[in-house]
Design a protein around this motif. Structure first.
Motif, PDB file in Angstrom:
ATOM      1  N   TYR A 157     -22.575  59.400  38.156  1.00 39.06           N
ATOM      2  CA  TYR A 157     -21.273  58.738  38.136  1.00 39.06           C
ATOM      3  C   TYR A 157     -20.277  59.516  37.298  1.00 39.06           C
ATOM      4  O   TYR A 157     -20.640  60.141  36.303  1.00 39.06           O
ATOM      5  N   CYS A 158     -19.026  59.418  37.696  1.00 41.08           N
ATOM      6  CA  CYS A 158     -17.941  60.051  36.956  1.00 41.08           C
ATOM      7  C   CYS A 158     -17.807  59.392  35.595  1.00 41.08           C
ATOM      8  O   CYS A 158     -17.720  58.176  35.495  1.00 41.08           O
ATOM      9  N   LYS A 159     -17.790  60.200  34.527  1.00 38.88           N
ATOM     10  CA  LYS A 159     -17.717  59.605  33.187  1.00 38.88           C
ATOM     11  C   LYS A 159     -16.310  59.115  32.844  1.00 38.88           C
ATOM     12  O   LYS A 159     -16.096  58.471  31.833  1.00 38.88           O
ATOM     13  N   PHE A 160     -15.342  59.461  33.694  1.00 38.42           N
ATOM     14  CA  PHE A 160     -13.974  59.024  33.419  1.00 38.42           C
ATOM     15  C   PHE A 160     -13.617  57.727  34.120  1.00 38.42           C
ATOM     16  O   PHE A 160     -12.856  56.928  33.618  1.00 38.42           O
ATOM     17  N   CYS A 161     -14.138  57.536  35.328  1.00 37.95           N
ATOM     18  CA  CYS A 161     -13.740  56.323  36.052  1.00 37.95           C
ATOM     19  C   CYS A 161     -14.915  55.538  36.632  1.00 37.95           C
ATOM     20  O   CYS A 161     -14.717  54.476  37.210  1.00 37.95           O
ATOM     21  N   GLY A 162     -16.144  56.037  36.487  1.00 38.99           N
ATOM     22  CA  GLY A 162     -17.303  55.263  36.913  1.00 38.99           C
ATOM     23  C   GLY A 162     -17.616  55.343  38.394  1.00 38.99           C
ATOM     24  O   GLY A 162     -18.563  54.726  38.867  1.00 38.99           O
ATOM     25  N   TYR A 186     -18.045  66.121  42.487  1.00 41.34           N
ATOM     26  CA  TYR A 186     -16.637  65.785  42.598  1.00 41.34           C
ATOM     27  C   TYR A 186     -16.475  64.273  42.589  1.00 41.34           C
ATOM     28  O   TYR A 186     -17.282  63.552  43.184  1.00 41.34           O
ATOM     29  N   CYS A 187     -15.430  63.818  41.901  1.00 37.56           N
ATOM     30  CA  CYS A 187     -15.104  62.394  41.929  1.00 37.56           C
ATOM     31  C   CYS A 187     -13.810  62.247  42.716  1.00 37.56           C
ATOM     32  O   CYS A 187     -12.769  62.756  42.309  1.00 37.56           O
ATOM     33  N   SER A 188     -13.893  61.568  43.846  1.00 35.88           N
ATOM     34  CA  SER A 188     -12.711  61.458  44.702  1.00 35.88           C
ATOM     35  C   SER A 188     -11.748  60.404  44.175  1.00 35.88           C
ATOM     36  O   SER A 188     -10.595  60.351  44.565  1.00 35.88           O
ATOM     37  N   SER A 189     -12.224  59.555  43.276  1.00 41.50           N
ATOM     38  CA  SER A 189     -11.363  58.500  42.757  1.00 41.50           C
ATOM     39  C   SER A 189     -10.367  59.047  41.730  1.00 41.50           C
ATOM     40  O   SER A 189      -9.180  58.749  41.786  1.00 41.50           O
ATOM     41  N   CYS A 190     -10.830  59.877  40.789  1.00 40.40           N
ATOM     42  CA  CYS A 190      -9.896  60.422  39.801  1.00 40.40           C
ATOM     43  C   CYS A 190      -9.660  61.922  40.030  1.00 40.40           C
ATOM     44  O   CYS A 190      -9.024  62.575  39.216  1.00 40.40           O
ATOM     45  N   ASN A 191     -10.192  62.443  41.151  1.00 39.69           N
ATOM     46  CA  ASN A 191      -9.920  63.819  41.560  1.00 39.69           C
ATOM     47  C   ASN A 191     -10.345  64.862  40.516  1.00 39.69           C
ATOM     48  O   ASN A 191      -9.599  65.770  40.194  1.00 39.69           O
TER      49      ASN A 191
HETATM   50 ZN   LIG Z   1     -13.658  59.829  38.395  1.00 42.11          ZN
END
Ligand SMILES: [Zn+2]
Ligand SMILES: [Zn+2]
Ligand SMILES: [Zn+2]
Ligand SMILES: [Zn+2]
Length: 354
Positions: free
Chosen positions: A228-233, A211-216
């Motif tokens: 790492y999230c591939k959308f926001c790093g 889960y990426c808490s930054s871009c949910n």
């Molecule tokens: Zn993200």
């Protein structure tokens, strides 16, 4: 003849069998659901009730209750004749993890056949010290393997390391989580968990949830190198949600040489898919192969990446498509047709330890 040595293996096997029979897909377990599964698969009717309920029904004080069952945590009554069982737990304890452990522990006594006599109750009074201790150890092993199976703890730990909080993932107390983690690390030195496949398939989605808490965004990632999230790093954490319906960023089909099928800038589709040297659109000069821009001497990432990756899932660096503006930042709207699903990546076959 009463068994005196604890049979840990039996306790583990029965806990796993119960997990399998229940067909649950993730944790923390819903213990009331387990009660229902038990009632469907056994002739005995099991109820789970609180101290408060019992005290009111039999007009007992709190201390009277504890004295009666000889435990501060709970107990299990079983009547073979009436085909009835009841687990009582202390709802005055302000520790949900401990209460869940008690219920699973008492459940263990029941399933392991420790209380075979009419209206029997596991207390020090009715058993020899050795028998009592063996039963307690077995019931705890059952509870541990039911609430937080060691192999699943291993898999999640293996992907995300000690940042994960075993207690909240499995709904157990902090103390129990510490013990399980310690035991798992000790055992993993000699025990090959990657070959421990019995719960792997059933809980595959759970184990690979990130889960990426930054871009949910929820992800299913079968590659433990992806951090790492591939959308926001942002760095991944563990979080599981059954049937996640989350908006996914548009993904672009790519060729065997990782080229996008149409240039993202000018829509040119005249790309030489057979030539892996064809990395830039000959019409507008935009890159057609997305890759990690991290050229750091030491980490040397530079991996080829999915066409919708703004950031490298392996090192968190920006990608070529993002840097060149082919992809907008995750929080800037550019998506045409969002689809609803998990990331649909399929695990590479060799990674499933069958
Ligand atoms: Zn993200
Ligand atoms: Zn017990
Ligand atoms: Zn182009
Ligand atoms: Zn990278």
């Amino acid at each position: 003849m009463m068994m005196i040595k604890p049979n840990y293996k039996k306790a583990e096997i029965l806990a796993r069998k119960f997990l399998k029979d229940s067909k649950v897909k993730g944790f923390p377990l819903d213990l009331d659901f387990f009660r229902k599964v038990y009632n469907k698969t056994h002739n005995t009717r099991l109820r789970i009730k609180s101290f408060s309920w019992y005290m009111k029904k039999y007009n007992l004080s709190y201390s009277g209750m504890i004295e009666f069952i000889n435990s501060e945590d709970g107990c299990c009554f079983y009547s073979k004749e009436e085909e009835k069982a009841i687990i009582i737990y202390n709802d005055f304890l302000n520790n949900a993890g401990r209460i869940r452990w008690t219920i699973a522990h008492e459940f263990g006594h029941l399933i392991l056949g420790h209380i075979n006599n009419n209206r029997a109750i596991i207390t020090r009074n009715k058993l020899s010290e050795k028998e009592y201790n063996a039963y307690e150890l077995e019931a705890n092993t059952f509870a541990r393997e039911l609430l937080a199976p060691m192999s699943l703890v291993y898999y999640i730990y293996d992907c995300l390391g000690d940042k994960i909080s075993i207690d909240s993932i499995f709904g157990i107390s902090h103390e129990a989580a510490q013990n399980i983690l310690k035991r798992m690390l000790e055992w993993s030195k000699t025990h090959d968990y990657s070959k421990d496949t019995c719960l792997y398939v059933q809980f595959s989605k759970f184990i690979h949830s990130k889960y990426c808490s930054s871009c949910n965004h929820f992800f299913l990632s079968y590659n433990k190198q992806e951090k790492y999230c591939k959308f926001c790093g942002n760095e991944f954490e563990f979080k599981y949600k059954e049937d996640v319906n989350t908006m996914k960023y548009k993904d672009y089909d790519i060729s065997k040489n990782k080229q996008v099928l149409r240039c993202l800038t000018c829509d040119n589709e005249d790309i030489d898919f057979n030539n892996d040297k064809y990395a830039f659109c000959h019409i507008c000069g935009s890159p057609v192969i997305n890759k990690c821009l991290n050229k750091n001497e030491k980490t040397q990432c530079g991996k080829s990446l999915p066409a919708n990756a703004r950031f490298c899932p392996y090192c968190g660096s920006e990608t070529l498509f993002y840097e060149k503006g082919l992809l907008k930042a995750w929080n800037k709207k550019q998506e045409e047709t969002p689809t609803f699903s998990f990331d649909s990546e399929v695990p590479p076959e060799e990674e499933i330890p069958f």
